[in-house]
Design a protein around this motif. Sequence first.
Motif, PDB file in Angstrom:
ATOM      1  N   LYS A  69       0.830  -1.198   0.000  1.00  0.00           N
ATOM      2  CA  LYS A  69       0.000   0.000   0.000  1.00  0.00           C
ATOM      3  C   LYS A  69       0.863   1.246   0.000  1.00  0.00           C
ATOM      4  O   LYS A  69       1.846   1.341   0.702  1.00  0.00           O
ATOM      5  N   ASN A  70       0.478   2.205  -0.815  1.00  0.00           N
ATOM      6  CA  ASN A  70       1.227   3.449  -0.948  1.00  0.00           C
ATOM      7  C   ASN A  70       0.252   4.598  -1.051  1.00  0.00           C
ATOM      8  O   ASN A  70      -0.799   4.484  -1.661  1.00  0.00           O
ATOM      9  N   ILE A  71       0.604   5.756  -0.470  1.00  0.00           N
ATOM     10  CA  ILE A  71      -0.278   6.925  -0.479  1.00  0.00           C
ATOM     11  C   ILE A  71       0.436   8.091  -1.132  1.00  0.00           C
ATOM     12  O   ILE A  71       1.564   8.417  -0.786  1.00  0.00           O
ATOM     13  N   ILE A  72      -0.244   8.735  -2.096  1.00  0.00           N
ATOM     14  CA  ILE A  72       0.359   9.822  -2.853  1.00  0.00           C
ATOM     15  C   ILE A  72      -0.651  10.942  -2.980  1.00  0.00           C
ATOM     16  O   ILE A  72      -1.791  10.708  -3.336  1.00  0.00           O
ATOM     17  N   THR A  73      -0.246  12.163  -2.701  1.00  0.00           N
ATOM     18  CA  THR A  73      -1.107  13.313  -2.972  1.00  0.00           C
ATOM     19  C   THR A  73      -0.677  13.930  -4.290  1.00  0.00           C
ATOM     20  O   THR A  73       0.449  13.716  -4.749  1.00  0.00           O
ATOM     21  N   GLN A  83      -2.615  -5.568 -18.320  1.00  0.00           N
ATOM     22  CA  GLN A  83      -2.871  -6.514 -17.241  1.00  0.00           C
ATOM     23  C   GLN A  83      -3.046  -5.762 -15.932  1.00  0.00           C
ATOM     24  O   GLN A  83      -2.294  -4.842 -15.625  1.00  0.00           O
ATOM     25  N   SER A  84      -4.047  -6.146 -15.147  1.00  0.00           N
ATOM     26  CA  SER A  84      -4.292  -5.477 -13.869  1.00  0.00           C
ATOM     27  C   SER A  84      -3.379  -6.050 -12.802  1.00  0.00           C
ATOM     28  O   SER A  84      -3.311  -7.269 -12.598  1.00  0.00           O
ATOM     29  N   LEU A 109      -0.711  -3.071  -4.678  1.00  0.00           N
ATOM     30  CA  LEU A 109      -0.397  -4.127  -5.640  1.00  0.00           C
ATOM     31  C   LEU A 109      -0.964  -5.451  -5.152  1.00  0.00           C
ATOM     32  O   LEU A 109      -0.964  -5.737  -3.953  1.00  0.00           O
ATOM     33  N   ASN A 110      -1.424  -6.268  -6.094  1.00  0.00           N
ATOM     34  CA  ASN A 110      -1.988  -7.565  -5.730  1.00  0.00           C
ATOM     35  C   ASN A 110      -0.937  -8.503  -5.147  1.00  0.00           C
ATOM     36  O   ASN A 110      -1.235  -9.317  -4.269  1.00  0.00           O
ATOM     37  N   ASP A 111       0.299  -8.392  -5.644  1.00  0.00           N
ATOM     38  CA  ASP A 111       1.377  -9.272  -5.191  1.00  0.00           C
ATOM     39  C   ASP A 111       2.563  -8.445  -4.726  1.00  0.00           C
ATOM     40  O   ASP A 111       2.863  -7.394  -5.299  1.00  0.00           O
ATOM     41  N   HIS A 112       3.263  -8.964  -3.737  1.00  0.00           N
ATOM     42  CA  HIS A 112       4.424  -8.251  -3.194  1.00  0.00           C
ATOM     43  C   HIS A 112       5.562  -8.221  -4.198  1.00  0.00           C
ATOM     44  O   HIS A 112       6.326  -7.254  -4.266  1.00  0.00           O
TER      45      HIS A 112
END
Length: 403
Positions: A2-6, A356-357, A343-346
């Motif tokens: 998980k990542n947070i960006i403004t 591709q998602s 991201l779905n995978d590490h």
Amino acid sequence: MKNIITPRLLRRLTLSSIWVIGIVGGSCAANLSLTIMIPHIPKIDAESYILIDYNSGKVLAEKNADVRRDPASLTKMMTSYVISKAIQEGKIKLNDLVTINKDAWATGNPIFQGSSLMFLKPGDRVPVSLLNRGIILESGNDACVAMADYIAGSQDVFVEMMNHYVNVLGLKNTHFSTVHGLDSPEQFTSARDMAMIGQALIRDIPQEYSTYKEKEFTFNNIRQMNRNGLLWDKDLNVDGIKTGHTKSAGYNLVVSATEGPMRLISVILGGHSIQGRENESRKLLIWGFRFFETVMPLKADKKFTTARVWFGDTDNVTLGVDNDAYLTIPRGRIKDLKLTYVLNDHELYAPLDKYQSLGVITVQLDDEIIEQRQLIVLNEVKKGNLLKRVVDYFKLIFNHYFN
């Protein structure tokens, strides 16, 4: 992951630092946002209404928006849509000459008495371009019949085409039984559905939609004015769309207006006068433009971030979205948006296909999720050669050991 960006950080951070950021805007910005107030929706004197942002589809205001009501001449929005799609698909041409039949005779057909007309006569040969303008600008019931006969052979078949597009556009509370909108017990629409037809006109047939802003039309030396009085409003940049009125429908009006990059569509159904439907539409539009704005924090096929890929012909994959993400937010709050991606995978392993998602981007305002989009691959990553895969294998072991 998980990542947070403004949006502010997006401009300032390098890609390597994106991985480790998890922030919210500073306290000064947060305190400033508390002073931004959105007043209540103005009181609207109509049986039903809706106000939407064309780009995002967000509903800003509504009342009885799904209640079924008589469309009156708003029906012609779908009539002109069907005509324009037929032109787009090459079924007819703008310069085709249409022979006017008796059922499209302006003064010889009893159902047309007292209604809006282009004043066609049997035997006239009129270009498709003029008939379509007569439908849009003069609300010509006779022109609707002439075009229905020309395209479909009969009004009944043309109505089937209209209802086909009702299904294509996903309208839940609309059914047409006439090509012109004169009262019929089997015909109905809703404010929400009319806003969606307005969106379709602007999105799908932009060249034909440009006709809706014309203020007058002359045919056979008869000059008639566009009935949408808001085209002359000096405080709004109105470029459409359509009026309608019958005794059972009341006074209807669909309006589209722009201000900078923002476009709003308002629908008034069951207004109580010509001036009233314009005044109520004006209230909605001004309120929407003053207190909201349209922003696009994510652009299609533009890099949002990158991620490490193992065993590929490149070490990094570019990630983004496949469609522009339009959002409608309170005016002045763009700096408070937070963009988070997971991201779905590490760990990511080649091959990776384009589009591709690989995860999800979440947009939040005041800790409320207002949009989510798939995080997709923008550049295909193929498997690397044997040497590259071997090198990556040992790098990955080293990475696991120290992390």
